[in-house]
Each structure stands twice: as C-alpha cells, then as structure tokens.
Write a protein that holds these residues in place. Structure first.
Motif, PDB file in Angstrom:
ATOM      1  N   ASP A   8       0.460   0.672  -6.694  1.00  0.00           N
ATOM      2  CA  ASP A   8       0.263   1.720  -7.681  1.00  0.00           C
ATOM      3  C   ASP A   8       1.401   1.682  -8.698  1.00  0.00           C
ATOM      4  OD1 ASP A   8      -2.082   2.615  -6.627  1.00  0.00           O
ATOM      5  OD2 ASP A   8      -1.302   4.483  -5.791  1.00  0.00           O
ATOM      6  N   MET A   9       1.068   1.907  -9.959  1.00  0.00           N
ATOM      7  CA  MET A   9       2.066   1.753 -11.020  1.00  0.00           C
ATOM      8  C   MET A   9       2.052   2.929 -11.995  1.00  0.00           C
ATOM      9  SD  MET A   9       3.642  -1.170 -10.499  1.00  0.00           S
ATOM     10  CE  MET A   9       4.522  -1.290 -12.058  1.00  0.00           C
ATOM     11  N   GLY A  36      11.008  11.786  -9.614  1.00  0.00           N
ATOM     12  CA  GLY A  36       9.905  12.718  -9.379  1.00  0.00           C
ATOM     13  C   GLY A  36       8.919  12.171  -8.362  1.00  0.00           C
ATOM     14  N   ALA A  37       8.613  10.876  -8.471  1.00  0.00           N
ATOM     15  CA  ALA A  37       7.645  10.262  -7.549  1.00  0.00           C
ATOM     16  C   ALA A  37       8.218  10.196  -6.135  1.00  0.00           C
ATOM     17  CB  ALA A  37       7.275   8.867  -8.045  1.00  0.00           C
ATOM     18  N   SER A  49       8.747  13.672  -4.296  1.00  0.00           N
ATOM     19  CA  SER A  49       7.505  14.270  -3.803  1.00  0.00           C
ATOM     20  C   SER A  49       6.795  13.361  -2.803  1.00  0.00           C
ATOM     21  CB  SER A  49       6.579  14.624  -4.977  1.00  0.00           C
ATOM     22  OG  SER A  49       6.446  13.537  -5.852  1.00  0.00           O
ATOM     23  N   ARG A  56      -7.897   1.169  -1.518  1.00  0.00           N
ATOM     24  CA  ARG A  56      -8.553   1.249  -2.828  1.00  0.00           C
ATOM     25  C   ARG A  56      -7.828   0.310  -3.783  1.00  0.00           C
ATOM     26  NH1 ARG A  56      -4.530   3.670  -5.533  1.00  0.00           N
ATOM     27  NH2 ARG A  56      -3.506   5.518  -4.683  1.00  0.00           N
ATOM     28  N   LYS A  87       7.220   7.000   0.681  1.00  0.00           N
ATOM     29  CA  LYS A  87       6.768   5.832  -0.085  1.00  0.00           C
ATOM     30  C   LYS A  87       7.970   5.040  -0.609  1.00  0.00           C
ATOM     31  CE  LYS A  87       2.285   6.731   0.037  1.00  0.00           C
ATOM     32  NZ  LYS A  87       2.308   7.904   0.909  1.00  0.00           N
ATOM     33  N   HIS A 137      -5.507  -0.645  -7.010  1.00  0.00           N
ATOM     34  CA  HIS A 137      -4.278   0.052  -7.408  1.00  0.00           C
ATOM     35  C   HIS A 137      -4.532   0.955  -8.612  1.00  0.00           C
ATOM     36  CE1 HIS A 137      -2.405  -2.780 -10.695  1.00  0.00           C
ATOM     37  NE2 HIS A 137      -3.697  -2.939 -10.680  1.00  0.00           N
ATOM     38  N   ASN A 138      -3.911   2.112  -8.584  1.00  0.00           N
ATOM     39  CA  ASN A 138      -4.018   3.052  -9.696  1.00  0.00           C
ATOM     40  C   ASN A 138      -2.877   2.825 -10.680  1.00  0.00           C
ATOM     41  OD1 ASN A 138      -6.325   4.388  -8.914  1.00  0.00           O
ATOM     42  ND2 ASN A 138      -5.248   5.978  -7.763  1.00  0.00           N
ATOM     43  N   ILE A 139      -3.172   3.092 -11.935  1.00  0.00           N
ATOM     44  CA  ILE A 139      -2.159   2.948 -12.982  1.00  0.00           C
ATOM     45  C   ILE A 139      -2.148   4.230 -13.810  1.00  0.00           C
ATOM     46  CG2 ILE A 139      -1.494   1.679 -15.060  1.00  0.00           C
ATOM     47  CD1 ILE A 139      -3.032  -0.759 -13.861  1.00  0.00           C
ATOM     48  N   VAL A 140      -0.973   4.827 -13.950  1.00  0.00           N
ATOM     49  CA  VAL A 140      -0.808   5.971 -14.857  1.00  0.00           C
ATOM     50  C   VAL A 140      -0.128   5.434 -16.104  1.00  0.00           C
ATOM     51  CG1 VAL A 140       0.457   8.106 -15.238  1.00  0.00           C
ATOM     52  CG2 VAL A 140      -0.748   7.746 -13.080  1.00  0.00           C
ATOM     53  N   GLY A 162       0.794  -1.228   0.000  1.00  0.00           N
ATOM     54  CA  GLY A 162       0.000   0.000   0.000  1.00  0.00           C
ATOM     55  C   GLY A 162       0.822   1.271   0.000  1.00  0.00           C
ATOM     56  N   SER A 210       2.259  12.287 -11.447  1.00  0.00           N
ATOM     57  CA  SER A 210       1.531  11.012 -11.326  1.00  0.00           C
ATOM     58  C   SER A 210       1.060  10.774  -9.896  1.00  0.00           C
ATOM     59  CB  SER A 210       2.426   9.836 -11.727  1.00  0.00           C
ATOM     60  OG  SER A 210       2.776   9.914 -13.082  1.00  0.00           O
ATOM     61  N   THR A 211       1.818  11.306  -8.937  1.00  0.00           N
ATOM     62  CA  THR A 211       1.441  11.086  -7.537  1.00  0.00           C
ATOM     63  C   THR A 211       0.492  12.177  -7.033  1.00  0.00           C
ATOM     64  OG1 THR A 211       3.277  12.339  -6.545  1.00  0.00           O
ATOM     65  CG2 THR A 211       3.720  10.057  -7.151  1.00  0.00           C
ATOM     66  N   ARG A 261       0.285  -5.328  -7.855  1.00  0.00           N
ATOM     67  CA  ARG A 261      -0.934  -4.773  -7.261  1.00  0.00           C
ATOM     68  C   ARG A 261      -0.711  -3.415  -6.597  1.00  0.00           C
ATOM     69  NH1 ARG A 261      -5.449  -8.008  -6.576  1.00  0.00           N
ATOM     70  NH2 ARG A 261      -4.244  -9.906  -6.429  1.00  0.00           N
ATOM     71  N   ALA A 319       6.327  13.099 -10.577  1.00  0.00           N
ATOM     72  CA  ALA A 319       5.739  13.833  -9.455  1.00  0.00           C
ATOM     73  C   ALA A 319       4.243  14.048  -9.688  1.00  0.00           C
ATOM     74  CB  ALA A 319       6.451  15.163  -9.259  1.00  0.00           C
ATOM     75  N   ILE A 349       5.185   2.454  -4.971  1.00  0.00           N
ATOM     76  CA  ILE A 349       4.893   2.948  -6.324  1.00  0.00           C
ATOM     77  C   ILE A 349       5.918   2.314  -7.250  1.00  0.00           C
ATOM     78  CG2 ILE A 349       4.685   4.984  -7.796  1.00  0.00           C
ATOM     79  CD1 ILE A 349       4.383   6.629  -5.097  1.00  0.00           C
ATOM     80  N   ALA A 383      -4.431   9.414  -8.668  1.00  0.00           N
ATOM     81  CA  ALA A 383      -2.994   9.553  -8.383  1.00  0.00           C
ATOM     82  C   ALA A 383      -2.377   8.248  -7.885  1.00  0.00           C
ATOM     83  CB  ALA A 383      -2.783  10.658  -7.361  1.00  0.00           C
ATOM     84  N   THR A 384      -1.147   8.007  -8.315  1.00  0.00           N
ATOM     85  CA  THR A 384      -0.411   6.808  -7.884  1.00  0.00           C
ATOM     86  C   THR A 384       0.485   7.187  -6.708  1.00  0.00           C
ATOM     87  OG1 THR A 384       1.259   7.311  -9.543  1.00  0.00           O
ATOM     88  CG2 THR A 384      -0.390   5.685 -10.151  1.00  0.00           C
ATOM     89  N   ASN A 385      -0.136   7.350  -5.545  1.00  0.00           N
ATOM     90  CA  ASN A 385       0.629   7.768  -4.372  1.00  0.00           C
ATOM     91  C   ASN A 385       0.558   6.734  -3.247  1.00  0.00           C
ATOM     92  OD1 ASN A 385      -2.037   8.151  -3.913  1.00  0.00           O
ATOM     93  ND2 ASN A 385      -1.895  10.244  -3.184  1.00  0.00           N
ATOM     94  N   GLY A 386       0.361   5.480  -3.628  1.00  0.00           N
ATOM     95  CA  GLY A 386       0.288   4.407  -2.628  1.00  0.00           C
ATOM     96  C   GLY A 386      -1.155   4.191  -2.220  1.00  0.00           C
ATOM     97  N   HIS A 387      -1.688   2.972  -2.442  1.00  0.00           N
ATOM     98  CA  HIS A 387      -3.132   2.789  -2.235  1.00  0.00           C
ATOM     99  C   HIS A 387      -3.504   2.541  -0.777  1.00  0.00           C
ATOM    100  CE1 HIS A 387      -2.439  -1.489  -1.897  1.00  0.00           C
ATOM    101  NE2 HIS A 387      -2.026  -1.609  -3.142  1.00  0.00           N
ATOM    102  N   LYS A 388      -2.475   2.333   0.095  1.00  0.00           N
ATOM    103  CA  LYS A 388      -2.727   2.177   1.540  1.00  0.00           C
ATOM    104  C   LYS A 388      -3.714   1.058   1.828  1.00  0.00           C
ATOM    105  CE  LYS A 388      -0.291   5.420   3.604  1.00  0.00           C
ATOM    106  NZ  LYS A 388       0.700   4.971   4.591  1.00  0.00           N
ATOM    107  N   ASN A 389      -3.832   0.111   0.907  1.00  0.00           N
ATOM    108  CA  ASN A 389      -4.785  -1.000   1.033  1.00  0.00           C
ATOM    109  C   ASN A 389      -6.227  -0.513   1.209  1.00  0.00           C
ATOM    110  OD1 ASN A 389      -2.631  -2.952   0.962  1.00  0.00           O
ATOM    111  ND2 ASN A 389      -2.167  -2.332   3.055  1.00  0.00           N
TER     112      ASN A 389
END
Lengths: 251, 351
Positions: free
Chosen positions: A63-64, A78-79, A82, B202, A86, B204-207, A42, B68-69, A61, B66, A45, B194-200
């Motif tokens: 974020d990607m 960049g990720a 900011s 939601r 993570k 997973h997000n994909i950009v 969780g 993306s998050t 699973r 950046a 990234i 945003a792909t900033n970590g789904h924290k379990n």
C-alpha cells in the motif's frame, strides 16, 4: 531449471519512468528484496513524496501514499501512530528531505518515530531538471548554480546523517552507496537492519543512499558512478553514524 | 440527558473523541489551545493518539497519513495556523481523504490579533488551498452546536470522502455553556480504499493526488464536482428566525448571529418586521433556505465580524433580487445589538 535470480515479488513488473542509468532502480530492488525476505509486503505502507520518487507508488506492490513535498515523515507519523503493527517507510530525495522537509525530518527523528526513512541523495533536484539541492557539492554546476556552487553565495551542503546522529531519538543513521557490488550489498544489509529495527520497535532509522543522476550531471551512467565514488563519497563518507542499540550493547 | 458546563474548545475535543476520532495532531496557537490541552489529557485514555506536531504543516500531514489508513483524524488551529494547513488540505481534497479541521478564528491578516473574528470565510469556502475543490464548512453558533457539528463533520467527511471544517471563532471557543452529548452510534463507513496493509488479500491501494495525464485529472476533478453538486442539493442547513412576515432579513453566522438575534428581537419590540437567516453550513451555502426566508423581504442586512465576506454568497444566493446592506466589524471589535439595531432602523426608515 533452477531459478537463481528473479524480480522481487513486491516490485511491480512495469517499466519505470526513471532515466537510463539512474540508480533508483537498484535502490527499489534492494528495498523490495528486504520486504520479500521479511515477508512483510501485506503489512507495509510506503510513503513517497514529491521528486523523482513521486510515482514510486506504481512500482511498490505494498500500500502506498503520495505525500506533499517534504512531508513524508509527517504522513508516515500519522500512518504509523494509527497502525503501530504495520511497517511504514518513506522514500525521499535530498531536496525533499533536507530542504523543504527539514523540519519534518528532524522532528520525526527526534521523536523516535518507529519508521524507516530511505534517503536517496544524488546532490541535485532531478525531477525538475537539475537545480541546486541542499546536498549539492561546493563547485558543482547545476541549473541554478551555472558557475558552480559558490559557498559564499549559496552556503554549504547539509550532511544529514551526521546532523541526525546527534539526536537521542535516532536508532540508526547510516550512509551507504550504490556505486559497486560490495556497496550495493552493504546498502541492502543496512535497509534490512532498519526494517528489523522497526520490527523490534527500536525507533527512527535512516539509511542515506548516495545515488547518481546521469541525466542532470551530464555524464554517462558509468561516468556518473565514477563521480559518485570520487567526488560524493569523499564529501559524504560512508558508514554508521549512529547505532543506538549497538552502542548500548557495547556499554 | 446529562448536561455539562464546558468551554467551546474543550467541547469540540470531547465531541471528536465521542465521534470516534482516533488521532489528534495539533500545534499551539491562541485562541484554540485548550482543545489540544484537552486532547493531551483525554486521548490516550480513550484509546487514541495525541501528538503535538512540530508545525501546523506537519500536523495536517499527520492527519493525511492517519486518514489514508482509514482512521478518523483531526487537527485544530486558528487563522494564521490554518493558512499553513492549506497545502495539506488541498492534497487531502485531491486524494479524496476525509478529515476534520477546526478553525477557531482570530483577527487577520498576518498575525492580526488574538480576538474573535470571522475574516476567514473566504478562505474556508473559496480557497482552502490551491486547485479546484471544496471542503464542507460548518458554522456553529453555540457550544452545543460545536458538539453536534463535529460529529456531523466526521460522518459527512467519511461519507463523501472530503475534508470538513468547523469554522468557529475565538468567542465560541472561549465561552462556557451547558452542553449535552448525544448517544452516538458511530457510523461505520467502509473504507476499501484505505492504505492499511493489503495482507496479501487485495490489490495494493494507492492514496494519491497526482494525475500526469491531463484528461485523467479533468475526469477526476469533474467526478468530484458531481459529488459536490449532490451535497449542495442535500446537505445545506440554516436557522430561520421570524422570517414569515419579515420585510428585513438579517443574515449572520456563528457568534455574530447571537448578537444579530438580540437586535432582531429589539427591532420586533419596536414594531419592525425583521427576521434572521443564519447559515449553519457555509459550504454548501443554504441558497434555498435563504430565498425561502426572504420571500416577503424588501431588503437584507448582512452582519459579520469582517469587512464583508459572506455577503458575496448572500448576493449570489439572492441573485441580486434584493438590496443587500452590510454591517461589519473587524477582529475583536464585536458588534453590539444596538449597533445592529441602528442599522436595521436605518434600512427600515428607507423602505
């Protein structure tokens, strides 16, 4: 009944697009085992750029982000900058990391970006059908070196871990392989160490994983593992090329 | 409101920080380097990230990462460097990512020159990378407008999930003018993608900008163009100056519009009915505003610091209903009010 072996939770339960016998599956699995064991899905990234790993965003699973060819370390920079809390990793092939993305690789390493780079080296451009890569061995036949890589014409392979180990920003540079069970275990431990480094804010960790490409090597999966063992490992010796903190402790 | 004397490049940087920009990634190039230098001094204190990238390519990809998050991010450069960013801008557009790109234009092609120019109009409005897409393009004509437009660029980029560009030039970047910074109520635009970590908490997000199934790609691009159509209807901007009775309309943007305005004033003093329409948004182009300004016009004169690029949009907007003349100078050869006045008089004499 006790479950003794199961799919890592962070590895999505879908069929992958990888060719039969390709070792990406093993590398995906051990990476996801590490993510699961550390309980960080969780907070992770992943960045996958262009090449065979381009669709890995469907397999992990966490974020990607899908990055342009070669730019994964810049996107990861960049990720991570900011989101310093993570975990950020890239998963790149040899053409991506050591040819078109060389500048991004070298500079994210020398800046000591606190990220993990999984560098899958199978000595060819797999996705586009097996052309010469920066890591293609001398004499190796590919689509664009049909008579074998002629070093007078096409130059020499790049040894990435050796090159990056000269940079002060690198915390860990280690080369592993996935040709045998002991090597796979070693590879997983290396990936775990790289993520632990990130947790402890130690800086840039690169794990180079020698991998196979049965399809473009024109070999069966078993033969491909043999080639990895007998031809690739001698040219790209396994081992820890740099472990900044172990060196400091030793001093 | 407090007014400060500021250089254009520095005002762009300060405005970005006040607009909530949390990451600046840049690479040195004349004539925009003061922007990065200002960010290097200010960004850390403002709680953000300044990083000098190894290349323009890396810089725009750091913005991509950046952004993306879900973070507001910016890069700046000048013409040759902006060309290098084209790949990243295309990926950002294809991934529906916001972000602000500053182009303080200099002469081209190639290494061109380091003097002010407007030769990147086509690049900004037509081809800021491969593929079917647009970016928002703002054209400030003063240091104050640089401030106002940077803030607007961040807001609209977030709202419409697309990159936005400030198309300035070396003249605006280097000159000093008094500016004031408006009280900014930072727009909080939710970014559930945003792909900033789904924290379990939601899925997973994909950009991503890859669609291997052709119908999926077409659907995505078509949806994006529906969004572009909405923006075209609602977000065009132009300044109309003395257009009401004007028989000749001068069109110019950016620094050139300041010169053109002086020429329009001189022409009025000489008894000619001349006005000006100055596009403030280049994409979307202010079609309605230009036609409104030209309602009594018999001819149009387009003035640019290029061999003629915006003139294409002027002709398209007017749909060939009026003759459109051109006067241009290339990078560094800034047209004078007298140059423009002479062109106006030439057109006026033939009416």
């Amino acid at each position: 009944m006790a479950v003794v072996f199961e799919r890592p939770k962070s590895l999505v339960d879908v069929s992958t697009h990888y060719c039969p016998g390709c070792t990406h599956g093993i590398i995906h699995r051990i990476l996801c085992e590490v993510i699961d064991e550390m309980g960080i899905e969780g907070d992770t990234i992943g960045v996958c750029p262009v090449g065979c790993s381009v669709m890995a965003y469907d397999y992990f699973r966490c974020d990607m982000i899908e990055a342009p060819h070669g730019r994964a370390p810049a996107v990861a920079t960049g990720a991570k900058r900011s989101n310093p809390d993570k975990y950020v990793f890239t998963y790149q092939g040899d053409g991506d990391l050591a040819a078109i993305g060389t500048a991004e690789t070298v500079h994210s390493a020398t800046r000591g970006e606190n990220i993990v780079v999984i560098f899958v080296n199978n000595t060819t451009y797999g996705m586009t059908g097996g052309q010469m890569a920066p890591t293609t061995l001398p004499g190796q036949v590919t689509q664009t070196t049909p008579f074998g890589r002629d070093t007078d014409l096409a130059g020499f392979p790049v040894r990435v871990c050796e090159m990056l180990s000269t940079l002060d920003g690198v915390a860990l540079a280690q080369r592993v392989a996935v040709d045998s069970v002991p090597h796979v275990r070693e590879a997983k431990n290396a990936i775990r160490k790289a993520f632990e480094n990130q947790k402890e804010k130690k800086g840039f960790s690169i794990i180079e994983v020698l991998s196979t490409c049965p399809t473009n090597w024109g070999l069966t999966p078993i033969e491909a593992l043999g080639r990895l063992r007998n031809e690739c490992i001698p040219y790209y010796p396994l081992g820890v090329y740099k472990d900044k903190y172990a060196e400091e402790v030793a001093k | 409101m407090e007014r400060n004397l500021m250089k254009g490049n520095e005002a762009l940087a300060e405005a970005a920080i006040r607009a909530g920009c949390k990451c600046f990634f840049g690479y040195p190039i004349t004539p925009q380097t003061e922007l990065a230098a200002y960010m290097a001094k200010r960004m850390a204190k403002a709680g953000g990230v300044f990083l000098q990238a190894e290349s323009e390519i890396a810089a725009i990809n750091m913005v991509l990462g950046a952004s993306s998050t879900g973070v507001r991010a910016m890069t700046s450069s000048s013409s040759p460097g902006v060309s290098l960013k084209a790949e990243g801008v295309s990926y950002m557009a294809g991934s529906d990512l916001p972000g602000v790109i500053i182009n303080v234009q200099r002469g081209g092609p190639g290494l061109g020159g380091i003097q002010p120019s407007q030769a990147d109009y086509w690049q900004a409005t037509r081809a800021m990378g491969h593929g079917d897409f647009h970016i928002l393009v703002f054209a400030p004509s003063s240091v104050q407008e640089m401030v106002d437009m940077v803030i607007k660029a961040f807001d609209l980029a977030d709202e419409f999930r697309m990159p936005a560009m400030i198309l300035a030039d070396g003249l605006l970047g280097q000159m000093m003018e008094p500016v004031s910074f408006p009280e900014i109520t930072a727009k909080t635009i939710e970014k559930p993608w945003a792909t900033n970590g789904h924290k379990n908490a939601r899925k997973h997000n994909i950009v991503n900008s890859l669609y291997l199934q052709a119908p999926d790609l077409q659907r995505t691009v078509q949806e994006r163009f529906e969004r572009y159509e909405k923006i075209k209807q609602t977000h065009t901007e132009a300044e109309s100056y003395l257009t009401e009775d004007a028989e000749i309309i001068v069109t110019a943007y950016g620094a050139t519009a300041r010169v053109a305005k002086s020429a329009v004033n001189a022409a009025r003093e000489a008894g000619l009915k001349v006005g000006m329409v100055r596009p403030k948004t280049l994409w979307p182009f202010p079609v309605r505003e230009l036609n409104e300004g030209c309602k009594n016009a018999k001819a149009v004169l387009c003035v640019e610091m290029s061999m003629g690029q915006m003139i294409d949009d002027v002709k398209l907007a007017l749909n060939c209903s009026l003759p459109v003349h051109f006067f241009g100078r290339t990078g560094g050869v800034i047209p004078t009010p007298n140059d423009v006045l002479a062109e106006i008089q030439k057109i006026g004499g033939a009416l």
